[in-house]
Design a protein around this motif. Structure first.
Motif, PDB file in Angstrom:
ATOM      1  N   VAL B  87       0.789  -1.324   0.024  1.00 37.75           N
ATOM      2  CA  VAL B  87      -0.027  -0.041  -0.282  1.00 37.75           C
ATOM      3  C   VAL B  87       0.921   1.405   0.047  1.00 37.75           C
ATOM      4  O   VAL B  87       0.222   2.178  -0.335  1.00 37.75           O
ATOM      5  N   VAL B  88       2.001   1.171   0.542  1.00 35.40           N
ATOM      6  CA  VAL B  88       3.077   2.314   0.587  1.00 35.40           C
ATOM      7  C   VAL B  88       3.598   2.533  -0.711  1.00 35.40           C
ATOM      8  O   VAL B  88       3.580   3.748  -1.287  1.00 35.40           O
ATOM      9  N   GLU B  89       3.942   1.387  -1.302  1.00 35.87           N
ATOM     10  CA  GLU B  89       4.653   1.624  -2.729  1.00 35.87           C
ATOM     11  C   GLU B  89       3.657   2.024  -3.736  1.00 35.87           C
ATOM     12  O   GLU B  89       3.870   2.863  -4.590  1.00 35.87           O
ATOM     13  N   GLU B  90       2.575   1.533  -3.645  1.00 38.41           N
ATOM     14  CA  GLU B  90       1.344   1.898  -4.474  1.00 38.41           C
ATOM     15  C   GLU B  90       0.825   3.321  -4.299  1.00 38.41           C
ATOM     16  O   GLU B  90      -0.187   3.864  -4.932  1.00 38.41           O
ATOM     17  N   GLY B  91       1.185   4.157  -3.171  1.00 38.33           N
ATOM     18  CA  GLY B  91       0.704   5.208  -2.824  1.00 38.33           C
ATOM     19  C   GLY B  91      -0.997   5.348  -2.339  1.00 38.33           C
ATOM     20  O   GLY B  91      -1.492   6.070  -2.590  1.00 38.33           O
ATOM     21  N   GLU B  92      -1.362   3.918  -2.004  1.00 37.71           N
ATOM     22  CA  GLU B  92      -2.824   3.784  -1.438  1.00 37.71           C
ATOM     23  C   GLU B  92      -2.789   4.132   0.067  1.00 37.71           C
ATOM     24  O   GLU B  92      -4.131   4.668   0.338  1.00 37.71           O
ATOM     25  N   MET B  93      -1.728   4.385   0.637  1.00 37.51           N
ATOM     26  CA  MET B  93      -2.054   4.816   1.875  1.00 37.51           C
ATOM     27  C   MET B  93      -0.896   5.944   2.565  1.00 37.51           C
ATOM     28  O   MET B  93       0.276   5.944   1.820  1.00 37.51           O
ATOM     29  N   PRO B  94      -1.209   6.768   3.061  1.00 43.01           N
ATOM     30  CA  PRO B  94      -2.498   7.069   3.735  1.00 43.01           C
ATOM     31  C   PRO B  94      -3.504   7.575   2.693  1.00 43.01           C
ATOM     32  O   PRO B  94      -3.161   8.092   1.653  1.00 43.01           O
ATOM     33  N   PRO B  95      -4.897   7.093   2.803  1.00 38.07           N
ATOM     34  CA  PRO B  95      -5.739   7.455   1.915  1.00 38.07           C
ATOM     35  C   PRO B  95      -5.937   8.883   1.472  1.00 38.07           C
ATOM     36  O   PRO B  95      -5.764   9.713   2.370  1.00 38.07           O
ATOM     37  N   LYS B  96      -6.400   9.112   0.162  1.00 39.84           N
ATOM     38  CA  LYS B  96      -6.563  10.332  -0.180  1.00 39.84           C
ATOM     39  C   LYS B  96      -7.213  11.432   0.522  1.00 39.84           C
ATOM     40  O   LYS B  96      -7.215  12.497   0.561  1.00 39.84           O
ATOM     41  N   ARG B  97      -8.492  10.714   0.864  1.00 42.97           N
ATOM     42  CA  ARG B  97      -9.372  11.580   1.553  1.00 42.97           C
ATOM     43  C   ARG B  97      -8.831  12.074   3.026  1.00 42.97           C
ATOM     44  O   ARG B  97      -9.306  12.839   3.470  1.00 42.97           O
ATOM     45  N   PHE B  98      -8.074  11.025   3.538  1.00 39.35           N
ATOM     46  CA  PHE B  98      -7.644  11.551   4.867  1.00 39.35           C
ATOM     47  C   PHE B  98      -6.567  12.431   4.643  1.00 39.35           C
ATOM     48  O   PHE B  98      -6.287  13.557   5.363  1.00 39.35           O
ATOM     49  N   LEU B  99      -5.773  12.537   3.558  1.00 40.29           N
ATOM     50  CA  LEU B  99      -4.585  13.686   3.192  1.00 40.29           C
ATOM     51  C   LEU B  99      -5.475  14.877   2.690  1.00 40.29           C
ATOM     52  O   LEU B  99      -4.810  16.067   3.112  1.00 40.29           O
ATOM     53  N   GLU B 100      -6.459  14.869   2.314  1.00 41.96           N
ATOM     54  CA  GLU B 100      -7.242  16.063   2.177  1.00 41.96           C
ATOM     55  C   GLU B 100      -7.478  16.870   3.324  1.00 41.96           C
ATOM     56  O   GLU B 100      -7.550  18.187   3.196  1.00 41.96           O
ATOM     57  N   ARG B 101      -7.921  16.037   4.331  1.00 42.01           N
ATOM     58  CA  ARG B 101      -7.830  16.906   5.838  1.00 42.01           C
ATOM     59  C   ARG B 101      -6.742  17.026   6.361  1.00 42.01           C
ATOM     60  O   ARG B 101      -6.588  17.690   7.270  1.00 42.01           O
ATOM     61  N   PHE B 102      -5.607  15.856   6.257  1.00 42.51           N
ATOM     62  CA  PHE B 102      -4.645  16.189   7.177  1.00 42.51           C
ATOM     63  C   PHE B 102      -3.228  16.068   6.060  1.00 42.51           C
ATOM     64  O   PHE B 102      -2.711  15.142   5.906  1.00 42.51           O
ATOM     65  N   PRO B 103      -3.187  17.034   5.245  1.00 45.89           N
ATOM     66  CA  PRO B 103      -2.135  17.117   4.060  1.00 45.89           C
ATOM     67  C   PRO B 103      -0.516  16.824   4.773  1.00 45.89           C
ATOM     68  O   PRO B 103       0.241  16.271   4.121  1.00 45.89           O
ATOM     69  N   GLU B 104      -0.367  17.215   6.196  1.00 49.30           N
ATOM     70  CA  GLU B 104       0.846  17.035   6.680  1.00 49.30           C
ATOM     71  C   GLU B 104       1.300  15.603   7.145  1.00 49.30           C
ATOM     72  O   GLU B 104       2.351  15.355   7.324  1.00 49.30           O
ATOM     73  N   ARG B 105       0.063  14.771   6.789  1.00 53.20           N
ATOM     74  CA  ARG B 105       0.435  13.277   7.334  1.00 53.20           C
ATOM     75  C   ARG B 105       0.901  12.588   6.113  1.00 53.20           C
ATOM     76  O   ARG B 105       1.152  11.234   6.174  1.00 53.20           O
ATOM     77  N   LYS B 106       1.003  13.280   4.877  1.00 51.31           N
ATOM     78  CA  LYS B 106       1.317  12.622   3.889  1.00 51.31           C
ATOM     79  C   LYS B 106       2.768  11.997   3.933  1.00 51.31           C
ATOM     80  O   LYS B 106       3.714  12.725   4.539  1.00 51.31           O
ATOM     81  N   LEU B 107       3.113  10.795   3.523  1.00 51.81           N
ATOM     82  CA  LEU B 107       4.553  10.352   3.325  1.00 51.81           C
ATOM     83  C   LEU B 107       5.196  11.363   2.376  1.00 51.81           C
ATOM     84  O   LEU B 107       4.946  11.060   1.406  1.00 51.81           O
ATOM     85  N   THR B 108       6.440  11.301   2.938  1.00 53.38           N
ATOM     86  CA  THR B 108       7.384  12.052   1.796  1.00 53.38           C
ATOM     87  C   THR B 108       7.937  10.737   1.029  1.00 53.38           C
ATOM     88  O   THR B 108       7.853   9.624   1.411  1.00 53.38           O
ATOM     89  N   GLU B 109       8.389  11.309  -0.146  1.00 49.42           N
ATOM     90  CA  GLU B 109       9.286  10.061  -0.925  1.00 49.42           C
ATOM     91  C   GLU B 109      10.310   9.237   0.122  1.00 49.42           C
ATOM     92  O   GLU B 109      10.276   8.143  -0.032  1.00 49.42           O
ATOM     93  N   GLU B 110      10.985  10.196   0.632  1.00 47.78           N
ATOM     94  CA  GLU B 110      12.171   9.531   1.716  1.00 47.78           C
ATOM     95  C   GLU B 110      11.871   8.536   2.677  1.00 47.78           C
ATOM     96  O   GLU B 110      11.968   7.471   2.890  1.00 47.78           O
ATOM     97  N   GLU B 111      10.630   9.188   3.309  1.00 48.17           N
ATOM     98  CA  GLU B 111       9.664   8.355   4.261  1.00 48.17           C
ATOM     99  C   GLU B 111       9.231   7.134   3.913  1.00 48.17           C
ATOM    100  O   GLU B 111       9.203   6.042   4.204  1.00 48.17           O
ATOM    101  N   ALA B 112       8.546   7.200   2.660  1.00 47.25           N
ATOM    102  CA  ALA B 112       8.021   5.848   2.070  1.00 47.25           C
ATOM    103  C   ALA B 112       8.892   4.974   1.668  1.00 47.25           C
ATOM    104  O   ALA B 112       8.908   3.629   1.901  1.00 47.25           O
ATOM    105  N   LYS B 113      10.126   5.472   1.089  1.00 47.03           N
ATOM    106  CA  LYS B 113      11.261   4.540   0.849  1.00 47.03           C
ATOM    107  C   LYS B 113      12.092   3.627   2.207  1.00 47.03           C
ATOM    108  O   LYS B 113      12.199   2.760   2.098  1.00 47.03           O
TER     109      LYS B 113
END
Lengths: 154, 129
Positions: B87-113
């Motif tokens: 889910v992290v590799e495919e960018g499915e998580m965190p979910p888009k709806r969640f990120l619309e409310r909490f954009p600061e929770r988005k994983l950076t590329e480095e964090e995802a890696k």
């Protein structure tokens, strides 16, 4: 008005005939040594469940029904197969590493337990794909056992 | 009188021990996850809010509960790690709806890696155990 309806009817009929020439390629690959049935000892009851409920969309061999040849049904079926094989293709089991295999086995159990798989549309057309609680339990017992074996084999 | 003192001492000791046990139940999440600090930080930032026992998001905690992660069997743990990687590799998580409310929770590329690399390393270690 009648004339317009007649023209519309003819256009629809011609359109329906023309789109029949744009059928997707069928998923009828030959069985390979990488298939899960060749690679693992799968109990007969589990094999039956997998054949009846999973293999049409999760392998290179789909058993088509007569109406699957008719476009646009053929397109819809093809979408399901492409998506299903992207998630998991039992025909390529031998090419997967242990991590992916265990992940897939866990997901199989989770999806059938939550009744997310097989999808409703498939079950409506394939009554034998509707899994009983006993079949779900058998499937999960097998996925757990195979996962343990895979870890043991490393 | 001396006996009463001993009895009181035992009672106090018992109370102290039980209060310590109770406190351990309420330990902050970070202490319960057996993983490196940088991974904990990523999970705390982007995953833990929904994927924990006390979450109101039933689907999320049914999918993965980081509070009980360490008590999972080896097979379940590997399965969960595989799911995280996917889910992290495919960018499915965190979910888009969640990120619309909490954009600061988005994983950076480095964090995802970092997270997927750790997940694969951890799973590989479990498989070879």
């Amino acid at each position: 008005m009648k004339k317009l309806l007649r023209i519309l009817f003819i256009v629809v009929i011609i359109g329906a005939i023309v789109i029949q020439f744009f059928r997707p390629e069928k998923n009828l690959g030959t069985s390979t040594p990488d298939h899960i049935f060749e690679k693992e000892q799968v109990p007969e009851n589990v094999k039956t469940i997998l054949k009846n409920a999973c293999m049409d969309c999760h392998s290179d061999q789909t058993n088509y029904l007569w109406y699957h040849n008719i476009v646009p049904v053929a397109w819809m079926i093809n979408d399901h197969i492409v998506e299903g094989k992207e998630e998991l293709n039992f025909s390529e089991w031998g090419q997967m590493d242990t991590f992916d295999k265990i992940g897939a086995l866990e997901e199989i159990c989770r999806e059938v337990e939550r009744k997310k798989m097989p999808i409703k549309a498939y079950v409506q057309m394939h009554k034998e794909a509707k899994l009983t609680e006993e079949q779900v339990a058998a499937l999960c017992t097998w996925t757990e056992k195979l996962s343990e074996e895979l870890i043991g084999a490393e | 009188m001396k006996k009463l003192g001993i009895l009181a001492g035992i009672c106090l000791a018992f109370l102290f021990i039980s209060s310590t046990l109770d406190a351990s139940d309420k330990t902050p999440v970070k202490g319960e996850l057996n993983m490196p600090e940088n991974i904990k930080a990523i999970i705390d930032k982007s995953c833990f809010g929904c994927h924990n026992t006390d979450s109101k998001n039933e689907d999320a905690k049914e999918d993965l509960d980081f509070k009980t992660f360490d008590s999972l069997s080896k097979v379940k743990k590997i399965g969960a790690l595989r799911h995280i990687a996917e889910v992290v590799e495919e960018g499915e998580m965190p979910p888009k709806r969640f990120l619309e409310r909490f954009p600061e929770r988005k994983l950076t590329e480095e964090e995802a890696k970092t997270l997927t690399e750790w997940v694969k390393k951890e799973a590989s270690a479990l498989i070879k155990q």
